[in-house]
Design an enzyme around this catalytic site. Structure first.
Site, PDB file in Angstrom:
ATOM      1  N   PHE A 119      43.944  30.220  39.969  1.00 33.43           N
ATOM      2  CA  PHE A 119      43.929  30.967  41.401  1.00 33.43           C
ATOM      3  C   PHE A 119      45.207  31.179  42.034  1.00 33.43           C
ATOM      4  O   PHE A 119      45.569  31.704  42.947  1.00 33.43           O
ATOM      5  CB  PHE A 119      43.234  30.137  42.533  1.00 33.43           C
ATOM      6  CG  PHE A 119      41.786  29.667  42.232  1.00 33.43           C
ATOM      7  CD1 PHE A 119      40.985  30.377  41.824  1.00 33.43           C
ATOM      8  CD2 PHE A 119      41.623  28.300  42.211  1.00 33.43           C
ATOM      9  CE1 PHE A 119      39.453  30.102  41.455  1.00 33.43           C
ATOM     10  CE2 PHE A 119      40.532  27.844  41.687  1.00 33.43           C
ATOM     11  CZ  PHE A 119      39.309  28.628  41.302  1.00 33.43           C
ATOM     12  N   GLU A 154      40.167  39.627  42.323  1.00 33.96           N
ATOM     13  CA  GLU A 154      40.751  39.317  43.643  1.00 33.96           C
ATOM     14  C   GLU A 154      39.787  40.010  44.641  1.00 33.96           C
ATOM     15  O   GLU A 154      39.766  39.601  45.911  1.00 33.96           O
ATOM     16  CB  GLU A 154      42.075  39.465  43.838  1.00 33.96           C
ATOM     17  CG  GLU A 154      42.809  38.291  43.193  1.00 33.96           C
ATOM     18  CD  GLU A 154      44.430  38.753  42.666  1.00 33.96           C
ATOM     19  OE1 GLU A 154      45.281  38.254  43.155  1.00 33.96           O
ATOM     20  OE2 GLU A 154      44.514  39.804  41.840  1.00 33.96           O
ATOM     21  N   ARG A 202      35.549  51.222  35.877  1.00 32.51           N
ATOM     22  CA  ARG A 202      34.382  50.814  34.800  1.00 32.51           C
ATOM     23  C   ARG A 202      34.395  49.339  34.725  1.00 32.51           C
ATOM     24  O   ARG A 202      35.165  48.527  34.656  1.00 32.51           O
ATOM     25  CB  ARG A 202      34.579  51.490  33.540  1.00 32.51           C
ATOM     26  CG  ARG A 202      33.840  50.916  32.318  1.00 32.51           C
ATOM     27  CD  ARG A 202      34.179  51.247  31.135  1.00 32.51           C
ATOM     28  NE  ARG A 202      34.873  52.533  31.110  1.00 32.51           N
ATOM     29  CZ  ARG A 202      34.140  53.665  30.804  1.00 32.51           C
ATOM     30  NH1 ARG A 202      32.863  53.794  30.537  1.00 32.51           N
ATOM     31  NH2 ARG A 202      34.847  54.931  30.658  1.00 32.51           N
ATOM     32  N   LYS A 234      39.358  48.553  36.576  1.00 32.04           N
ATOM     33  CA  LYS A 234      40.493  48.403  37.374  1.00 32.04           C
ATOM     34  C   LYS A 234      40.810  46.773  37.425  1.00 32.04           C
ATOM     35  O   LYS A 234      41.720  46.222  37.748  1.00 32.04           O
ATOM     36  CB  LYS A 234      40.079  48.892  38.766  1.00 32.04           C
ATOM     37  CG  LYS A 234      40.283  50.160  38.973  1.00 32.04           C
ATOM     38  CD  LYS A 234      39.919  50.768  40.299  1.00 32.04           C
ATOM     39  CE  LYS A 234      40.112  52.137  40.699  1.00 32.04           C
ATOM     40  NZ  LYS A 234      39.664  52.826  41.803  1.00 32.04           N
ATOM     41  N   ILE A 236      41.855  32.155  32.717  1.00 32.38           N
ATOM     42  CA  ILE A 236      41.570  30.814  33.815  1.00 32.38           C
ATOM     43  C   ILE A 236      40.281  30.695  34.176  1.00 32.38           C
ATOM     44  O   ILE A 236      40.339  30.199  35.510  1.00 32.38           O
ATOM     45  CB  ILE A 236      42.597  31.220  34.737  1.00 32.38           C
ATOM     46  CG1 ILE A 236      42.430  32.367  35.829  1.00 32.38           C
ATOM     47  CG2 ILE A 236      44.213  31.065  34.562  1.00 32.38           C
ATOM     48  CD1 ILE A 236      43.226  32.693  36.799  1.00 32.38           C
ATOM     49  N   LYS A 240      28.391  40.740  33.930  1.00 31.17           N
ATOM     50  CA  LYS A 240      28.045  39.244  34.032  1.00 31.17           C
ATOM     51  C   LYS A 240      29.285  38.531  34.385  1.00 31.17           C
ATOM     52  O   LYS A 240      29.261  37.843  35.538  1.00 31.17           O
ATOM     53  CB  LYS A 240      27.523  38.788  32.802  1.00 31.17           C
ATOM     54  CG  LYS A 240      26.822  37.569  32.689  1.00 31.17           C
ATOM     55  CD  LYS A 240      26.147  37.141  31.623  1.00 31.17           C
ATOM     56  CE  LYS A 240      25.166  35.891  31.730  1.00 31.17           C
ATOM     57  NZ  LYS A 240      24.657  35.643  30.459  1.00 31.17           N
ATOM     58  N   THR A 241      30.285  38.744  33.674  1.00 29.62           N
ATOM     59  CA  THR A 241      31.368  37.896  34.295  1.00 29.62           C
ATOM     60  C   THR A 241      32.278  38.525  35.405  1.00 29.62           C
ATOM     61  O   THR A 241      32.639  37.812  36.213  1.00 29.62           O
ATOM     62  CB  THR A 241      32.689  37.803  33.118  1.00 29.62           C
ATOM     63  OG1 THR A 241      32.790  39.291  32.712  1.00 29.62           O
ATOM     64  CG2 THR A 241      32.146  37.185  31.932  1.00 29.62           C
TER      65      THR A 241
END
Ligand SMILES: Cc1cc2nc3c(=O)[nH]c(=O)nc-3n(C[C@H](O)[C@H](O)[C@H](O)COP(=O)(O)OP(=O)(O)OC[C@H]3O[C@@H](n4cnc5c(N)ncnc54)[C@H](O)[C@@H]3O)c2cc1C
Ligand code: SF4
Lengths: 758, 332
Positions: A256, A721, A644, A717, A481, A649-650
């Site tokens: 993070f 965050e 895009r 993009k 991460i 899923k992730t």
């Protein structure tokens, strides 16, 4: 329009893996324990380090007596500033890729204490338990000096920083006449907002294992978001040759932002390994996770002036944040406010106060996660005063171009986020008056907010090796991460070369791989993904060229742009019966492997002429107990525009995780500092509250269509965050709608609501 | 963690005998003691493992109550059918605490003897009279959101963190103890103590005392009772304020009442005057509020916890209302 390099065939193949919800390629390793983290590597001669933390917040060490610790059998050494070897002298040697302006903290450098929990000694012993025990026996005497840790008490004592940290521009000059326009506005909001300090607290605590090999070289397993950043740092600090050390971080248990800079456990483990010439592990304890960077405490003022029809006339946003005595950590906080809404009279102001704390550190959406909620609560307050729907007010002042710079957005589908999010949530059924919706003793509130985050891109390189067996290995020194980097890069490579996912391996987290920047700022897909695409494009051209040399080439006479790469084959777009397998090309041309390396740069011209940003609209339902003030988030809809989506899923996991953190920011997370001691007191998971499962409701994530030819060759993009940015404000606004109580201080604990319910 | 010796007791008598040596501690589930040892707060020279003693049963007593073994796990106690039906407030209190994993390990005896979660108590670099008598109280004038509003002293404002104990206090449980001088019974109200000028002492146990069981009297207020816990997140957090409430009603009138508060004092807080104020009154919010005000008449807040006074009043009214309304009602 800026000229964009053409993308031959790319992303147009019908069945390529890009855009598919591919499961994590490293998922099996993670759930079976096959993924190894920094503290899990070992060699037979491994010794363990435990750090002693300062008991005071400022002053100096007057005496260290380690004799009791050293007297224990199995204790090998105690490092302190008194016996450390000579280290790099110049500040620049201690800098890293995320260092702000100033003089970086140097562990065990001298007797000075700069902040609470500062590492002051390192005990090395044959076992972890022994090292921890011996650390208690190191007797340290201090001469305390007065310290300042209270932002409120020091808020008048500020200075204006400059461009003191990469990625953060100082606020633009004021436009129009904001003060007068505010005074002249018939409807005004002017309020102060505060944000508590938050600590990153990833599940995996920071750890470093240095493996000392027989030939004297070192392999350093570190918890970091940038293996090369740490590599450079330790080579500089310890004066090592680059080839003598390799930094590895293939798996990271959450970071993070906490792994953007080399943390002191890396220094400590390196110090011991180089001095004692053996393998060393140093792992921080949970309380020690409160000994370095954090999301800084912030005090803000937002003033909005509007016409009665809701047109914004004036926007003033000021922020004061803490930094350390030694560095100017900046995250600017206010700039997004000038970008989010069309307004002619704007003043943005950002100041720092120096406190006796460790330098703050980027934490998920640094700056925006703090500043945008203040703006978005103020917008809600304005809508309430105007008697206008909060969503309408935002549409009324929608910024078609970036008001800060006057440049167009490369793409901005925030309107679609508003529309689709509202529809999914059922916003139209909201009854506008506070306290007008309830079920039993629960007051129901619906709130919304918009979010924005930058769509940045850096430079990266990648290498690809295609074997004669049709297996592809792509590598770059980036990090995963938990974000899904392995998976997404694998998808991009597989897509470009038309290979099955299983035939592609992506390697990362190794300083010896092609250059990649630290993994932060949601720029990894953009930065590294572009390099992966570039290098795979080269392999693709190679294959096409090699195919042309074959005797009976079914592609004869066809241009490269008219060839598809799919199912492990080169296929003529208009006549799919004309095809050739990749392995046939390799074998037929006698090629054992194709190796390529490529570097990708941002489209600098396009970047200069456009603003690149992701956007979100967040809708939240809260339930507040009308007597007790307890708050429960009942559901969340988050609509995201981020170009895009390479892997829905992730990407969805990223947004959900960010919403969970947004709930924590909104309602729970707060480091309590005892300003007499200058020390965070709730430094463990029991009392530093992050959301638990019972706090997390249904989170509905939707990605709106957004086409962007300018952002990069992928049109993507990044979503690491943006998901957190609007959430705290949407919660605060929902609480106001539920109760009529306006809380402007995060986190919104029940006592703050209770005070208004009386 | 410092070095310590370890021995497994094979009977209650053996455990008590071994505890004679100073600096020893019993270890049951270890969920509190081991954490405190790692933080260097507890420094026993020897551990006596009692976890395998046959004190883990839940049995009927002659008086129609239940005997909860000191080594019965919190989870087994909460899910025991007799506890659930006859003492629902107790079951709810346990399930409002900690996490499923912790409740599987934690024992009833250990729960009684768990120590405060005061931040300063846990941080050996700060002053704390409870951890280091005479060093001062960090929480007074410091960070005290989770601290006491009742019964505190100028030496210590810590609270007892247990949920289970709040229900046990309301139920008039009796703690059975075996010590070097034999067995004795301690009424629950006398088991925990207020900090006064000896905040390092949490209970009236004497050195070497082993808790063997906790006895519940027959009367369990099963018809009208609840446990309400208010905390900073929905689960896995200690109580800011909690209320164990039991009523016996005669039509709409209160015939008997029990009221105990957690999260507000160095011990589960009961006040006979507040309970007396309810008797003979209509089971209605006004009487509940009046009783709450009696209970909180001497409440005193600090920098960060004054809100608990108002919160406690509201929580008492809510808990008593729920108890009056529904059988064994609980807060969602
Ligand atoms: C993260 C976390 C959250 C928690 N949340 C809650 C909560 O919300 N509510 C709540 O009520 N509790 C909570 N707890 C506390 C938990 O309930 C206690 O740790 C547990 O009940 C202690 O039982 P144990 O058997 O593990 O005791 P141990 O850790 O083994 O012992 C604790 C103490 O009791 C003594 N002891 C144990 N048994 C006996 C005996 N028979 N006779 C005499 N002395 C004895 C030991 O010597 C020691 O001093 C939480 C704990 C943790 C770690
Ligand atoms: S309140 Fe009690 S436990 Fe907390 S610091 Fe003061 S003396 Fe120690």
């Amino acid at each position: 329009m800026t000229a964009i390099p053409s993308i031959p065939g790319f992303l147009k193949e019908p069945n390529g893996p890009i855009g598919k919800p591919v499961s994590r390629v490293d998922g099996r390793k993670k759930v079976t324990g096959d993924a190894h983290y920094a503290a899990e590597f070992t060699l037979p001669d491994l010794a363990h380090g435990y750090i002693v933390s300062s008991a005071i917040a400022r002053g100096r060490i007057t005496r260290i007596d380690a004799s009791a610790a050293l007297a224990l059998p199995g204790v090998i050494h105690v490092f302190t500033h008194e016996n450390r070897p000579s280290l790099a002298w110049f500040d620049r040697k201690w800098k890293d890729d995320d260092a702000p302006k100033g003089s970086p903290f140097r562990p065990l450098y001298d007797a000075e204490i700069h902040h609470a929990l500062q590492p002051v000694a390192l005990v090395i012993a044959e076992s972890f338990e022994l090292a921890r025990y011996a650390a208690r026996l190191v007797h340290i005497e201090y001469e305390a000096a007065p310290h300042q840790t209270d932002l409120r008490a020091n808020r008048a004592n500020t200075f204006t920083p400059g461009k003191d940290k990469g990625g953060f521009e100082p606020p633009p000059k004021p436009r129009g006449n904001p003060e007068q326009a505010f005074l002249d506005s018939p409807v005004q909001v002017d309020a102060e907002f505060t944000q508590a300090a938050e600590y990153h607290n990833p599940m995996e605590m920071h750890a470093t294992t240095v493996l000392h090999h027989d030939d004297g070289t070192l392999t350093v397993h570190d918890k970091t978001q940038g293996a090369q950043n740490c590599h450079t740092y330790i080579c500089n600090v310890f004066g090592l040759s680059k080839s003598a050390v390799r930094v590895m971080s293939p798996f990271v248990g959450g970071a993070f932002g906490s792994g953007l800079r080399p943390q002191h456990q890396l220094f400590m483990a390196m110090l011991a390994a180089t001095q004692l010439k053996r393998s060393i592990r140093v792992e921080l304890s949970r309380p020690q996770m409160f000994s370095f960077g954090h999301r800084p405490e912030t005090i803000q003022r937002v003033a909005l002036g509007a016409e009665r029809d809701g047109t914004l006339r004036a926007l003033i946003h000021e922020a004061v944040q803490e930094s350390s005595q030694n560095e100017n950590y900046v995250e600017i906080v206010v700039n997004w406010s000038g970008q989010q809404y069309a307004c002619d009279n704007v003043r943005l102001d950002y100041k720092l106060t120096r406190l006796d704390v460790h330098t703050p550190l980027d934490q998920r959406a640094p700056g925006a996660a703090t500043g945008v909620p203040a703006l978005e609560i103020a917008m809600d307050e304005l809508a309430f005063k105007l008697g206008m729907d909060p969503l309408e007010l935002r549409l009324k002042n929608y910024a078609e171009t970036d008001p800060n710079t006057g440049t167009p957005f490369s793409s901005k589908e925030l309107r679609a986020c508003f529309r689709q999010g509202a529809e999914r949530f059922g916003w139209a059924k909201r009854s506008p008056a506070p306290r007008s919706m309830r079920e039993g003793r629960e007051l129901i509130g619906w709130g919304m907010a918009a979010g924005v985050w930058d769509a940045m891109q850096g430079q990266a390189a990648a290498k690809a090796v295609l074997g004669v067996d049709g297996k592809l290995v792509v590598s770059s020194a980036t990090a995963d991460i938990g974000t899904g980097t392995y998976t997404v890069m694998t998808q991009i490579a597989a897509d470009v070369l038309g290979l099955p996912i299983e035939e592609v391996t992506f390697c990362l987290g190794d300083s010896s791989l092609p250059t990649a920047p630290i993994e932060g700022g949601s720029w990894t897909v953009s930065t590294v993904g572009s390099a992966v695409k570039a290098v795979c494009d080269r392999v693709r051209s190679q294959l096409f060229t090699l195919a042309g040399k074959l005797e009976d080439n079914p592609l004869k006479g066809v241009a490269e742009a008219d060839v598809l790469f799919a199912d492990g084959h080169l296929i003529v777009r208009d006549d799919r019966s004309r095809r050739l397998s990749i392995t046939d090309v390799m074998r037929g041309s006698g090629t054992l492997s194709i190796e390529e390396e490529a570097r990708a740069l941002p489209y600098l011209l396009a970047r200069a002429r456009h603003t690149f940003a992701t956007h979100s609209a967040v809708f939240v339902e809260v339930r507040v107990d009308e007597d007790l003030g307890t708050i429960r988030v009942a559901r969340v809809v988050s609509a995201i525009a981020a170009g895009r989506i390479i892997n829905p899923k992730t990407a969805r996991s990223q947004i959900q995780g960010a919403v969970v953190w947004g709930i924590g920011m909104g309602l729970e997370e707060e480091a309590f500092t005892d300003h007499r001691l200058g020390r965070v007191m709730n430094h463990d998971y029991a009392e530093y509250h992050v959301p638990v499962n019972a706090d997390v409701p249904d989170i509905d994530v939707l990605f709106v269509e957004e086409h962007d030819d300018m952002v990069n060759a992928l049109g993507a993009k990044g979503v690491g965050e943006i998901g957190i940015v609007g959430v705290p404000a949407a919660i605060a606004n929902a609480i106001h709608h539920a109760t009529g109580v306006r809380v402007r201080d995060f986190p919104i604990t029940l006592d703050k609501v209770l005070a208004g319910l009386r | 963690m410092r070095s310590f010796t370890y021995a497994r007791a094979d009977s209650a008598a053996d455990a008590v005998g071994r505890a004679g040596a100073s600096g020893t501690a019993f270890v049951a589930g270890g969920t509190n003691l081991l954490d405190l040892m790692k933080a260097d707060v507890a420094r026993p020279g020897g551990l006596i493992d009692i976890s395998r003693l046959p004190l883990d049963r839940i049995e009927e007593t002659a008086g129609g109550g239940l005997r909860l073994g000191a080594l019965a796990r919190n989870a087994d106690t909460a899910y025991d059918e007799r506890v659930q039906t006859r003492y629902p407030m107790l079951s709810k209190a346990i399930l409002a605490g900690a996490s499923a994993q912790l409740r599987n390990m934690a024992t009833n005896g250990g729960n009684l003897l768990q120590r405060t979660r005061c931040y300063y108590f846990y941080d050996t670099a700060t002053p704390c009279n409870k951890r280091e008598p005479g060093s001062g109280c960090g929480a007074i004038g410091g960070v005290n959101r989770i601290h006491a509003i009742l019964g505190a002293s100028d030496q210590c404002i810590a609270v007892h963190p247990s949920d289970l104990c709040v229900a046990l206090a309301a139920l008039d449980a009796v703690v059975q103890v075996r010590g070097p001088d034999g067995e004795r019974s301690i009424p629950f109200a006398e088991f925990h103590r207020l900090p006064g000028d000896r905040p390092e002492i949490d209970t009236t146990l004497r050195p070497g005392d082993l808790v063997t069981s906790i006895d519940l009297p027959a009367k369990g207020f099963a018809e009208h009772s609840t446990y309400l816990k208010i905390r900073d997140r929905a689960s896995y957090a200690f109580a800011l304020v909690s209320v164990a409430a039991g009523l016996e009603l005669d039509g709409g009138t209160v015939r008997d009442a029990r009221l105990a508060l957690g999260g507000v004092a160095h011990k589960p807080w009961r006040d006979p005057e507040a309970e007396a104020a309810l008797i003979g009154k209509p089971a209605a919010p006004d009487s509940f509020r009046a009783a709450a005000r009696v209970l909180l008449r001497d409440a005193k807040g600090h920098e960060h916890n004054s809100f608990k006074i108002e919160l406690a009043e509201r929580a008492i009214v809510r808990a008593l209302s729920e108890a009056a309304d529904r059988k064994g009602a609980s807060h969602p």
